[in-house]
Design a protein around this motif. Structure first.
Motif: not given
Length: 861
Positions: A45-51, A292-299, A330-336, A379-384
């Motif tokens: 949310a932070l990165g997507t919201g900033a962009i 994205g590193v946080g995403i990897a750690n969270s997953v 599940q991850v992509m639904l939560i990412a969405a 698009g940036f958020g989904l790819m990341t």
């Protein structure tokens, strides 16, 4: 999981991947809530919201400028000519197009009648038809003809409020401008086309053309901008305006004017908005990639809690790709969901910013929703999210069920198979290409993306180097310190994640802090010490000798430098017409409009030759020119090439005799082009001069300014310190926005650090229980964690200081061509900040670990 579903999973083993089954199982598991995914959501949310927010605000501003193009420009089309008015044929052509309003702009001095004070002003003379679009408003309100009318030999004027404040004047008072007296009859409340006039270093003073003629300010060599705004009779569609511009250019190729239409009313402002937006977008993208590193750690942490479910699925025959598909869905639904939160924040940003921007930009800013900006951010958020989730998911799919039942996690796993690595790599490559493709300046975007890639690679090396050093460190007697060193290099250690988490955020913060500090120090300290005290322009040839004598009397210890000055526009390079499209953006200013040019027998003292030779003092051959080496390299010029310059309506072709290294940062008199004296033999010109007196205080400078203004009212005097103070304020305002953007990246780093700690919680609990069982106290474990996080914080801070120092040096010294120094106080603050973040967040994350009961953990061993 229901028995029927287990049977279906078992049957899926031989039938390949079944996305329907994977989706059904993924949705069933999501019923348990989002526990463990809050950091994931925050990062996305932070990165997507900033962009989304930055691009939406940029689109709002540029759209508002475009929608009010006629008002901002002051007409449908505008013709400008610098320092020389257009000819009769050009004027007749313009008048045939529609209603024409003419005006003049120049800088000059305005002074009190008693000579006690004076100020530089941006003088603008307009006719009775002004403005063609919009409304010019003053306080008190009155018609333009009455505002500027002549009464008893005194013309009227309207001024900015800051001018009254600076000279302690009021409406009704009189000021002297050149040889004319002007009565201040109103304060400017709204100047509809001020944005198209460009940036002003001085307060605005508006009057009539008759008043300007009475002032006697327009003389040979005076720096004047003539403008003609036209309201077309036949409409103003984009195609019609483009065709009219091409027609005027082809019909009068030697007119020397520049043409703007209402479709591009404020190009400089629009260009600056787009560049600043691009910078903030790239910072937001950096925050998203760091996240994205946080995403990897969270997953990874989330999958660690799903060991039992994964083991069950694999025991009943589920193939690895089905396991990966279930959790990827599940991850992509939560990412969405996180992206939707970020888009909501980004969509609201223009509405929040519109009110603040209205007070900064004098146009109506209408906020709206900007689907294109939101789509880019999504698009940036989904790819990341996809790129950084694939790798931990791939590793989870390859772990055998026996290892999962033995409570072995994923930290000791090897890399996933090549399809997962290739998928992640291609997605990251697409992310980088998209960042470059959507950028306004793709060269800068490429450099930025390359820097992020290098930073990631170096941070990985730093993390491994820290582990290697810890592994080979001699044994120490302190038990907590020994435990800390062991935690740094043990399998599954947090070291790579912590270094990567904080490294980019701290490095970006250090870079921006050093750039900001160097700029402020240069503008407020070093630059004023090297710069001259005054610039004087519009000095006529019959005044220069007496003017120089007066300066030497007023400042006997000062140094006066005088040079002749003309204005010229580059029309050809190497015999070909100028094509700005083939010139880098940083060098296009040389080709845009008229440039100051000079001639000299001897080489200027504030420059050195980089190539070629200087001409003899008595040279009388073909016209020669000395060109600035940096700009020549950007344009593609070399010694021996020719350039053609239009000066006073005459095209002069000169051969480049040499290239000079120019110290622009000294603020001394410098020119891109210095010609041999025979080039302009007999041509009328004015002079420019500087006065440098390091020992002069404010009172002495004030005395020089008053004396010169009273004796030579038509000479424009610029006090350098006033210009630097204005520049310092602008740098401060930009610095606030930049630091706010850097804070976004730092917040992302903190979130990633928290995610890294969450990912290692299970192994931390295991270690803490075993150590407590063997007799370790809570105090011993706390000290061990403090040492561990402190050592990691120091290692990360050292990298951030090194990377940030190099990056800031490159920007300041190579791009801004200013002196760059490393600031020890910035280093200490960065080190302290890194220690506080790593130790504080580390202890907060492990405090719950220390309170875990031993029995449940020991039963799983």
């Amino acid at each position: 999981m229901a028995p029927a579903e287990l049977k279906t999973v078992a049957n899926a083993g031989g039938n390949g991947l079944r996305l329907g089954l994977a989706a059904r199982l993924a949705l069933r598991e999501l019923r348990g809530g989002l526990s463990g995914f809050y950091i994931f959501l925050a990062c996305v949310a932070l990165g997507t919201g900033a962009i989304a927010g930055v691009n939406s605000v940029s689109q709002m501003m540029t759209g508002s400028i475009a929608s009010e193009g006629q008002t901002i420009l002051g007409g449908d089309i505008r013709f400008e000519s610098d320092n020389q008015d257009i000819g009769a044929a050009e004027r007749a052509y313009i008048e045939e197009l529609g209603t024409v309003s003419s005006g003049l702009n120049m800088r000059t001095m305005a002074r009190k009648p008693d000579g006690s004070d004076q100020s530089l002003v941006e003088l603008r003379a307009v006719d009775d038809l002004y403005p063609l679009y919009g409304s010019f408003e003053t306080v008190p309100s009155m018609p333009l003809t009455e505002l500027f009318a002549e009464r008893n030999g005194v013309h009227g004027a309207a001024v900015a409020q800051i001018f009254l404040d600076r000279l302690d004047l009021s409406v009704g008072d009189t000021v002297l401008v050149g040889e004319a007296s002007l009565e201040i009859r109103g304060v400017i409340a709204a100047e509809p086309d001020s944005l198209s006039e460009g940036f002003g270093f001085a307060p605005r003073l508006m009057t009539s053309r008759a008043a300007l003629d009475a002032a006697g300010l327009i003389r040979p060599g005076s720096l004047v901008e003539y403008s003609y705004r036209v309201r077309l009779d036949d409409g103003a569609s984009a195609s019609a305006l483009a065709g009219l511009r091409e027609e005027a250019t082809s019909r009068f190729p030697n007119a020397g004017w520049s043409i703007r239409t209402s479709q591009n009313a404020a190009p400089s402002l629009t260009r600056n908005i787009e560049r600043f937006s691009q910078f903030l977008t790239l910072v937001g993208l950096t925050a998203l990639i760091v996240g994205g590193v946080g995403i990897a750690n969270s997953v990874r942490a989330w999958l660690d809690g799903k060991r039992g479910v994964i083991a069950t699925l694999k025991c009943v025959g589920a193939p690895s790709k089905l396991v990966v598909a279930i959790y990827l869905i599940q991850v992509m639904l939560i990412a969405a969901f996180g992206i939707v939160l970020g888009l909501a924040l980004g969509a609201a940003t223009p509405f929040l910013a519109a009110g603040a921007l209205t007070g900064i930009i004098p146009i109506s800013v209408n906020a709206s929703f900007y689907p294109a900006s939101l789509g880019i951010a999504a698009g940036f958020g989904l790819m990341t999210a996809f790129a950084f989730a694939v790798l931990p998911l791939g590793r989870a799919g390859e772990v055998p069920a026996t290892a999962l039942f033995r409570q072995q996690g994923f930290e000791a796993s090897s890399l996933p198979r090549w399809p997962y690595l290739l998928t992640a790599g291609l997605t990251l490559a697409a992310l980088c290409l998209a960042a470059i493709w959507f950028a306004d300046d793709r060269r800068i975007a490429m450099v930025f993306v390359a820097a992020v890639i290098v930073a990631f690679a170096v941070l990985r090396l730093v993390g491994h180097a820290v582990q290697l050093i810890a592994r080979r460190w001699p044994a120490v007697r302190s038990t907590p310190l020994r435990l800390a060193i062991g935690n740094i290099h043990r399998p599954g250690a947090l070291t790579p994640s912590v270094v990567l988490s904080l490294g980019l955020g701290l490095a970006l913060l250090v870079t921006l802090a050093l750039i900001d500090t160097n700029l402020r120090r240069e503008l407020s300290g070093n630059l004023p010490e090297r710069a001259p005290n005054f610039f004087f322009v519009d000095i006529q040839s019959n005044e220069i000798e007496e003017f120089e004598n007066q300066l030497m009397e007023l400042a006997p210890e000062g140094k006066v430098i005088k040079v002749p000055m003309l204005r010229g526009r580059i029309t050809q390079l190497k015999g070909e017409e100028v094509n700005a499209d083939n010139v880098p953006s940083e060098a296009q200013w040389v080709l845009r409009g008229d440039r100051g040019v000079t001639y000299a027998k001897n080489q200027p003292e504030n420059s050195r030759l980089a190539a070629g030779e200087w001409w003899p003092a008595d040279y009388q051959g073909e016209p020669l020119v000395s060109f600035s080496a940096e700009e020549a390299g950007e344009i593609g010029l070399a010694v021996g090439d020719t350039i053609t310059v239009s000066v006073l309506g005459r095209a002069i072709t000169a051969r480049i005799a040499n290239l000079r290294e120019v110290e622009w940062e000294s603020l001394s008199i410098n020119f891109v082009m210095v010609f041999s004296p025979n080039t302009f033999a007999g041509a009328p010109h004015s002079w420019m001069a500087t006065l440098s007196d390091p020992n002069a205080d404010a009172a002495a400078e004030g005395e020089v300014l008053r004396a010169v203004t009273q004796t030579y009212p038509t000479i424009t005097s610029v006090r350098v310190k006033d210009a630097l103070e204005l520049a310092n304020r602008l740098v401060g305002q930009i610095g606030i926005a930049i630091r706010a953007a850097a804070l976004v990246a730092l917040v992302a780093s903190v979130l990633v650090l928290a995610g890294a700690l969450a990912a290692g919680n299970r192994s931390r609990i295991h270690d803490a229980v075993v150590l407590k069982t063997l007799g370790a106290t809570r105090a011993t474990l706390i000290r061990a964690y403090v040492y561990e996080y402190g050592l990691l914080g120091i290692a990360t801070a050292v990298f951030a200081l090194a990377f940030g120092g190099v990056a800031s040096w490159f920007v300041v010294s190579r791009i801004m061509t200013l002196p760059s120094d490393f600031m020890p106080d910035i280093a200490l603050m960065t080190l302290a900040g890194a220690l506080v973040l790593t130790v504080g967040i580390g202890l907060a994350g492990t405090w719950r670990v220390l309170g875990q009961k031993a029995a449940p953990v020991l039963r799983e061993l």
